[in-house]
Design a protein around this motif. Structure first.
Motif, PDB file in Angstrom:
ATOM      1  N   ASP A   1       0.951  -1.327   0.058  1.00 37.97           N
ATOM      2  CA  ASP A   1       0.014   0.204   0.079  1.00 37.97           C
ATOM      3  C   ASP A   1       0.810   1.248  -0.151  1.00 37.97           C
ATOM      4  N   GLN A   2       1.723   1.519  -1.143  1.00 38.59           N
ATOM      5  CA  GLN A   2       2.596   2.350  -1.199  1.00 38.59           C
ATOM      6  C   GLN A   2       2.066   3.855  -0.991  1.00 38.59           C
ATOM      7  N   THR A   3       0.769   4.071  -1.622  1.00 41.11           N
ATOM      8  CA  THR A   3       0.219   5.628  -1.512  1.00 41.11           C
ATOM      9  C   THR A   3       0.171   5.824  -0.131  1.00 41.11           C
ATOM     10  N   ARG A   4      -0.245   5.020   1.090  1.00 41.16           N
ATOM     11  CA  ARG A   4      -0.043   5.170   2.552  1.00 41.16           C
ATOM     12  C   ARG A   4       1.014   4.877   3.119  1.00 41.16           C
TER      13      ARG A   4
END
Length: 266
Positions: free
Chosen positions: A23-26
């Protein structure tokens, strides 16, 4: 679903289950969804005979940024100012960390990025941890008026009191070499070598009797909380029961006969 769309990517090869936070965006935060995915994967692995060792890794520059603060902030809009959500989140996180410690399979953290707050707790909860120089660690809650009390549980069981308190009271990042120096991680290696090295350790552990690994891991954590005499009494009982197992008999015979053991895992 494409692997790029998954919060958690699962791969099994040669008895090693690799769980990759994705979950790279978070920044791979331990959101409710991420904690659920991790807990379910760990629970499945506990009873999966094809899995002998678990590796926790992550995609992107952050290994895990801890709890999702935006999710926490949204919960404050409820009539109870978020109390029910906060209680559920802390219970889920505590359950997840205990699922790592209580899992019969050894769990290894492969840390190639920043691990903060509950992300640092995640690393500390694993049985082994290896890091690249890009890894940094912190329990930074004091910066935002929120002491890292639950991360403190795992941290204080892995490093000295003063090392833990320095991290908790200052909230400052420490680098991978410092983390190795205080015992938060086992070893630091280059980014190019990290995954191969961690996999090599995992395969080495996976080559052992799963019965022996489960027996030893459970006993290790249980005896830590006992007074000295009680710990020796408990582990002596464990050793006797272990000696009576088929794999202990096979392992000892193989050693005497100078041959590789053939494990039956019981």
């Amino acid at each position: 679903m494409e692997s790029g769309d998954l919060l958690l990517v699962e791969q099994v090869e040669d008895g090693v289950l690799r769980l990759t936070l994705n979950d790279q965006t978070r920044r791979n935060a331990l959101s409710d969804d991420m904690m659920r995915c991790l807990r379910e994967a760990l629970d499945r692995a506990a009873s999966d005979t094809d899995v002998r060792v678990i590796v926790l890794a992550a995609n992107g520059p952050a290994f895990c940024a801890g709890h999702d603060l935006k999710e926490i902030t949204r919960a404050r809009q409820s009539s109870d100012r978020g109390r029910a959500f906060f209680e559920n989140t802390m219970a889920s996180c505590s359950g997840l960390m205990q699922a790592i410690v209580n899992n019969p399979k050894p769990v290894i953290a492969e840390v190639g990025g920043v691990a903060t707050a509950a992300g640092c707790q995640l690393v500390a909860s694993c049985d082994l941890a290896y890091a690249s120089p890009a890894a940094h660690f912190a329990t930074p809650g004091v910066h935002i008026g929120l002491f890292c009390s639950t991360p403190m549980v795992a941290l204080s069981r892995n490093v000295s009191n003063k090392a833990a308190m320095e991290m908790l009271l200052t909230g400052e990042l420490i680098d991978a070499e410092q983390a190795a120096g205080i015992g938060l991680v086992n070893r630091v290696m280059s980014e190019d070598e990290l995954s191969a090295y961690t996999t090599g350790i995992a395969l080495t552990v996976a080559s052992k009797s799963s019965m022996t690994l489960e027996t030893g891991k459970k006993a290790f954590y249980r005896q830590l909380e006992m007074p000295l005499a009680e710990a020796y009494e408990y582990t002596s009982t464990i050793m006797v029961e272990n000696l009576l197992k088929r794999d202990a008999e096979e392992g000892i015979n193989a050693f005497i006969e100078k041959r590789p053991p053939q494990w039956s895992d019981d």
